[in-house]
Design a protein around this motif. Structure first.
Motif, PDB file in Angstrom:
ATOM      1  N   VAL A 113       0.817  -1.215   0.000  1.00 51.16           N
ATOM      2  CA  VAL A 113       0.000   0.000   0.000  1.00 51.16           C
ATOM      3  C   VAL A 113       0.848   1.261   0.000  1.00 51.16           C
ATOM      4  CG1 VAL A 113      -1.661   1.318   1.365  1.00 51.16           C
ATOM      5  CG2 VAL A 113      -1.944  -1.131   1.093  1.00 51.16           C
ATOM      6  N   GLY A 114       2.005   1.225   0.624  1.00 50.46           N
ATOM      7  CA  GLY A 114       2.797   2.453   0.730  1.00 50.46           C
ATOM      8  C   GLY A 114       4.215   2.189   1.143  1.00 50.46           C
ATOM      9  N   VAL A 115       4.681   2.928   2.141  1.00 49.75           N
ATOM     10  CA  VAL A 115       6.058   2.818   2.603  1.00 49.75           C
ATOM     11  C   VAL A 115       6.288   1.447   3.230  1.00 49.75           C
ATOM     12  CG1 VAL A 115       7.747   3.740   4.230  1.00 49.75           C
ATOM     13  CG2 VAL A 115       6.229   5.305   2.994  1.00 49.75           C
ATOM     14  N   VAL A 116       7.332   0.743   2.777  1.00 51.72           N
ATOM     15  CA  VAL A 116       7.666  -0.584   3.306  1.00 51.72           C
ATOM     16  C   VAL A 116       8.867  -0.418   4.235  1.00 51.72           C
ATOM     17  CG1 VAL A 116       8.265  -2.960   2.743  1.00 51.72           C
ATOM     18  CG2 VAL A 116       6.889  -1.612   1.147  1.00 51.72           C
ATOM     19  N   TYR A 117       8.596  -0.424   5.543  1.00 50.09           N
ATOM     20  CA  TYR A 117       9.691  -0.193   6.482  1.00 50.09           C
ATOM     21  C   TYR A 117       9.814  -1.294   7.526  1.00 50.09           C
ATOM     22  CZ  TYR A 117       6.184   1.623   9.791  1.00 50.09           C
ATOM     23  OH  TYR A 117       5.110   1.761  10.633  1.00 50.09           O
ATOM     24  N   GLU A 118       8.943  -2.301   7.500  1.00 48.05           N
ATOM     25  CA  GLU A 118       9.038  -3.390   8.463  1.00 48.05           C
ATOM     26  C   GLU A 118       8.608  -4.701   7.800  1.00 48.05           C
ATOM     27  OE1 GLU A 118       6.368  -2.820  11.720  1.00 48.05           O
ATOM     28  OE2 GLU A 118       4.633  -2.490  10.439  1.00 48.05           O
ATOM     29  N   LYS A 119       8.996  -5.818   8.396  1.00 49.02           N
ATOM     30  CA  LYS A 119       8.615  -7.154   7.924  1.00 49.02           C
ATOM     31  C   LYS A 119       8.853  -7.316   6.432  1.00 49.02           C
ATOM     32  CE  LYS A 119       5.081  -7.668  11.516  1.00 49.02           C
ATOM     33  NZ  LYS A 119       3.651  -7.916  11.810  1.00 49.02           N
ATOM     34  N   ARG A 281       3.391  16.358  -5.126  1.00 45.15           N
ATOM     35  CA  ARG A 281       2.769  17.618  -5.533  1.00 45.15           C
ATOM     36  C   ARG A 281       3.638  18.826  -5.210  1.00 45.15           C
ATOM     37  NH1 ARG A 281      -3.569  16.711  -3.975  1.00 45.15           N
ATOM     38  NH2 ARG A 281      -3.656  18.878  -4.675  1.00 45.15           N
ATOM     39  N   SER A 282       4.897  18.561  -4.771  1.00 44.94           N
ATOM     40  CA  SER A 282       5.864  19.614  -4.425  1.00 44.94           C
ATOM     41  C   SER A 282       5.418  20.461  -3.243  1.00 44.94           C
ATOM     42  CB  SER A 282       6.151  20.505  -5.635  1.00 44.94           C
ATOM     43  OG  SER A 282       6.738  19.756  -6.675  1.00 44.94           O
ATOM     44  N   ILE A 283       4.605  19.898  -2.354  1.00 46.10           N
ATOM     45  CA  ILE A 283       4.207  20.576  -1.128  1.00 46.10           C
ATOM     46  C   ILE A 283       5.330  20.416  -0.107  1.00 46.10           C
ATOM     47  CG2 ILE A 283       2.541  20.574   0.775  1.00 46.10           C
ATOM     48  CD1 ILE A 283       0.503  19.369  -1.213  1.00 46.10           C
ATOM     49  N   PRO A 284       5.751  21.464   0.588  1.00 46.76           N
ATOM     50  CA  PRO A 284       6.748  21.294   1.650  1.00 46.76           C
ATOM     51  C   PRO A 284       6.292  20.212   2.628  1.00 46.76           C
ATOM     52  CG  PRO A 284       6.407  23.621   1.205  1.00 46.76           C
ATOM     53  CD  PRO A 284       5.366  22.881   0.397  1.00 46.76           C
ATOM     54  N   THR A 285       7.196  19.286   2.929  1.00 40.89           N
ATOM     55  CA  THR A 285       6.826  18.083   3.697  1.00 40.89           C
ATOM     56  C   THR A 285       7.851  17.831   4.790  1.00 40.89           C
ATOM     57  OG1 THR A 285       5.788  17.144   1.728  1.00 40.89           O
ATOM     58  CG2 THR A 285       6.335  15.614   3.525  1.00 40.89           C
ATOM     59  N   ALA A 286       7.353  17.652   6.016  1.00 37.95           N
ATOM     60  CA  ALA A 286       8.231  17.409   7.162  1.00 37.95           C
ATOM     61  C   ALA A 286       7.954  16.031   7.748  1.00 37.95           C
ATOM     62  CB  ALA A 286       8.030  18.474   8.225  1.00 37.95           C
ATOM     63  N   VAL A 287       9.004  15.242   7.914  1.00 42.66           N
ATOM     64  CA  VAL A 287       8.937  13.944   8.591  1.00 42.66           C
ATOM     65  C   VAL A 287       9.557  14.145   9.972  1.00 42.66           C
ATOM     66  CG1 VAL A 287       9.750  11.562   8.573  1.00 42.66           C
ATOM     67  CG2 VAL A 287       9.019  12.649   6.437  1.00 42.66           C
ATOM     68  N   LEU A 288       8.752  14.004  11.005  1.00 41.85           N
ATOM     69  CA  LEU A 288       9.154  14.414  12.344  1.00 41.85           C
ATOM     70  C   LEU A 288      10.266  13.561  12.949  1.00 41.85           C
ATOM     71  CD1 LEU A 288       5.640  15.229  13.840  1.00 41.85           C
ATOM     72  CD2 LEU A 288       7.433  16.883  13.221  1.00 41.85           C
ATOM     73  N   THR A 289      11.188  14.237  13.625  1.00 40.85           N
ATOM     74  CA  THR A 289      12.295  13.573  14.316  1.00 40.85           C
ATOM     75  C   THR A 289      12.200  13.734  15.832  1.00 40.85           C
ATOM     76  OG1 THR A 289      13.688  15.548  14.201  1.00 40.85           O
ATOM     77  CG2 THR A 289      13.824  14.010  12.347  1.00 40.85           C
ATOM     78  N   ASP A 290      11.128  14.368  16.326  1.00 44.11           N
ATOM     79  CA  ASP A 290      11.014  14.650  17.756  1.00 44.11           C
ATOM     80  C   ASP A 290      11.196  13.416  18.625  1.00 44.11           C
ATOM     81  OD1 ASP A 290       9.679  16.833  16.285  1.00 44.11           O
ATOM     82  OD2 ASP A 290       9.259  17.596  18.298  1.00 44.11           O
ATOM     83  N   LEU A 291      10.703  12.272  18.170  1.00 44.26           N
ATOM     84  CA  LEU A 291      10.772  11.026  18.939  1.00 44.26           C
ATOM     85  C   LEU A 291      11.945  10.155  18.502  1.00 44.26           C
ATOM     86  CD1 LEU A 291       6.947  10.237  18.950  1.00 44.26           C
ATOM     87  CD2 LEU A 291       8.279  11.426  20.704  1.00 44.26           C
ATOM     88  N   GLY A 292      12.877  10.753  17.777  1.00 46.87           N
ATOM     89  CA  GLY A 292      14.021  10.005  17.273  1.00 46.87           C
ATOM     90  C   GLY A 292      13.768   9.509  15.855  1.00 46.87           C
ATOM     91  N   ILE A 293      14.838   9.038  15.238  1.00 48.18           N
ATOM     92  CA  ILE A 293      14.730   8.414  13.912  1.00 48.18           C
ATOM     93  C   ILE A 293      14.920   6.924  14.147  1.00 48.18           C
ATOM     94  CG2 ILE A 293      15.700   8.279  11.577  1.00 48.18           C
ATOM     95  CD1 ILE A 293      16.710  11.156  12.011  1.00 48.18           C
ATOM     96  N   ARG A 294      13.805   6.188  14.135  1.00 46.82           N
ATOM     97  CA  ARG A 294      13.826   4.791  14.583  1.00 46.82           C
ATOM     98  C   ARG A 294      13.023   3.904  13.645  1.00 46.82           C
ATOM     99  NH1 ARG A 294      11.122   4.374  19.834  1.00 46.82           N
ATOM    100  NH2 ARG A 294      10.100   6.383  19.508  1.00 46.82           N
ATOM    101  N   GLU A 295      13.505   2.666  13.521  1.00 49.94           N
ATOM    102  CA  GLU A 295      12.801   1.700  12.671  1.00 49.94           C
ATOM    103  C   GLU A 295      11.362   1.490  13.141  1.00 49.94           C
ATOM    104  OE1 GLU A 295      17.104   0.995  11.923  1.00 49.94           O
ATOM    105  OE2 GLU A 295      15.842   1.449  13.659  1.00 49.94           O
ATOM    106  N   ALA A 296      11.142   1.519  14.445  1.00 51.66           N
ATOM    107  CA  ALA A 296       9.796   1.301  14.973  1.00 51.66           C
ATOM    108  C   ALA A 296       8.832   2.390  14.531  1.00 51.66           C
ATOM    109  CB  ALA A 296       9.841   1.234  16.497  1.00 51.66           C
ATOM    110  N   LEU A 297       9.351   3.581  14.252  1.00 56.61           N
ATOM    111  CA  LEU A 297       8.517   4.690  13.798  1.00 56.61           C
ATOM    112  C   LEU A 297       8.386   4.741  12.285  1.00 56.61           C
ATOM    113  CD1 LEU A 297       9.871   7.537  16.117  1.00 56.61           C
ATOM    114  CD2 LEU A 297       7.769   6.215  16.407  1.00 56.61           C
ATOM    115  N   GLY A 298       9.308   4.111  11.584  1.00 48.75           N
ATOM    116  CA  GLY A 298       9.264   4.126  10.126  1.00 48.75           C
ATOM    117  C   GLY A 298       9.862   5.354   9.493  1.00 48.75           C
ATOM    118  N   ASN A 299      10.259   6.355  10.315  1.00 50.18           N
ATOM    119  CA  ASN A 299      10.804   7.570   9.703  1.00 50.18           C
ATOM    120  C   ASN A 299      12.223   7.380   9.192  1.00 50.18           C
ATOM    121  OD1 ASN A 299      11.845   7.428  12.287  1.00 50.18           O
ATOM    122  ND2 ASN A 299      11.264   9.517  12.888  1.00 50.18           N
TER     123      ASN A 299
END
Length: 446
Positions: A113-119, A281-299
């Motif tokens: 469906v989308g981002v593949v970050y686990e399993k 669509r070239s919209i400014p996009t932020a992927v949050l790092t507040d909780l760390g950059i971790r596999e469990a978060l997918g970021n």
């Protein structure tokens, strides 16, 4: 005039229905679409289907055994399996039982469906055996082939495409309208209440810091509804506990993501696929790092994207821009006036050219070989039978004796129970019984 191809999509949630139906449209532009919803925990409601905005000529709710009976008798040209890995594996083995030798059978297509970050390995090997396993980018296609080749499985089914629902008008700055920030939440990322409350409070703080902006909290489902992932701590409930309440320029919203993005000036998320829609669509996009950059978060998937940022940085005015090299590798073609003039809609459709050609070649064949999943009673004797049994299939892929009658009786009871439990969950949330509501919802899975 050539006859329209008959396509069936089997989906087990609202987001997978969106992916499956959109994929069918890309692969077989002129088709008659029949939709099937796999009965289970995440079977979407009419409201969720309406919000997705993708229609079928016919729609029915089925069990795995019922679906196999349908594709045996209805003679579909293409079947898109928009399911979790275990359900895909069950259908593939069921199809193998239906067509144990080369035969005129439907082309079987699946993917993510989308981002593949686990399993990654688990999910891919459960999808092996389909005629096409779609990868949403060059990056994913390379990873998928490496997994299959690593276990000695045929990787020929892996086909590079793009997310089928990328589209919409290119971004135009707000101008005279209010600058709009959209926080696209996820049902289970992060999963801890404190983390979710923190992110919501930071969105509210951003709204207070920028009273000239509109801050929208884009929700996935209403209390009592289910999505692909369980939402144990809904933002609707957390919003009631924000100190001081949500400011006037910060509110919760529902709706089709594409329509929400039409008025978005900054998309903020932890790791939602909405980030890819926004970047397209070239919209400014932020992927949050507040909780760390971790596999469990997918970021971690967005490393190198140029989009990683914290709420503090966004409060200070940062508007992240996607890195062109990263975007190209991850199947995103940013829209814009120059790109539109140079390529138009053709650039977007080209992402499916190879997949369409593969499907056309398979449809032209007089017979197709029997599906050949990597997992068999020889390669995974301690794993495969349990997967098939969960879908009332025997180890050889045939329906268990009495499964159809038993499932038919259970399905009527489950429909009634789900309706009552859904209403009970809504009531629990309305009355603040937060600890009880998740239990009620889990009962609905039984």
């Amino acid at each position: 005039m050539p006859e329209r191809k008959r396509v069936a999509v089997l989906a087990d949630s609202d987001t997978r229905w969106k992916w499956g139906a959109s994929t069918a449209r890309r692969l077989v532009p002129d088709h008659q679409l029949t939709g099937y919803l796999l009965r289970g925990r995440a079977t979407p409601t009419a409201r969720q289907l309406g919000e997705v905005g993708v229609r079928a000529d016919r729609l029915a709710e089925v069990t795995c055994a019922e679906f196999l009976a349908e594709i045996e008798h209805e003679r579909y040209d293409v079947v898109v399996l928009a399911l979790v890995g275990g359900a895909v594996q069950a259908v593939l083995h069921g199809a193998r039982a239906l067509w144990p030798a080369p035969a005129r059978r439907p082309v079987l297509v699946t993917g993510y469906v989308g981002v593949v970050y686990e399993k990654l390995a688990d999910g891919l090997l459960l999808r092996h055996g389909a005629d096409l396993v779609l990868a949403n980018s060059r990056h994913d296609a390379e990873r998928f082939r490496a997994v299959y080749e690593g276990v000695g499985a045929d990787s020929g089914a892996v086909t590079e495409t793009a997310l089928p629902f990328l589209g919409g008008a290119p971004y135009e700055p707000a101008g005279s309208r209010a600058h709009t920030v959209v926080f696209a939440v996820q049902p289970s990322v992060p999963d801890h209440r404190a983390d979710r409350a923190y992110l919501l409070e930071r969105a509210a703080r951003h709204a207070r810091k920028h009273p000239d902006r509109e801050v929208l909290i884009k929700l996935r489902s209403r209390p009592g509804e289910h999505t692909t992932h369980l939402e144990e701590q809904p933002y609707q409930r957390l919003a009631e506990r924000v100190p001081g309440g949500l400011p006037a320029n910060c509110r919760l919203v529902y709706g089709n993501m594409s329509e929400v993005l039409d008025g978005t000036d900054l998309l903020v998320t932890v790791s939602s696929t909405a980030a890819l829609e926004s970047l397209h669509r070239s919209i400014p996009t932020a992927v949050l790092t507040d909780l760390g950059i971790r596999e469990a978060l997918g970021n971690h998937h967005f490393l190198g994207s140029g989009c990683l940022a914290s709420w503090d940085q966004l409060d200070s005015g940062l508007l992240p821009e996607g890195d062109p090299v990263w975007l190209a590798a991850h199947g995103v073609r940013p829209a814009g006036p120059a790109a539109e003039a140079a390529a138009g809609a053709a650039a977007e459709s080209d992402a499916y050219a190879v997949a369409r050609a593969k499907v056309a070649g398979l449809l032209a064949a007089a017979r197709l070989p029997s599906p050949a999943p990597h997992y068999t009673l020889t390669t995974a004797p301690g794993y495969l039978p349990g997967i098939l049994a969960r879908h009332r299939l025997a180890p050889d892929g045939t329906p268990l004796p009495g499964a159809a009658r038993q499932e038919a009786g259970e399905s009527r009871l489950r429909r009634r129970l789900r309706a009552h439990l859904r209403e009970a969950a809504r009531g629990a949330y309305r009355h603040g019984v937060q600890r009880v509501a998740p239990v009620i919802r889990r009962l609905g899975e039984l």
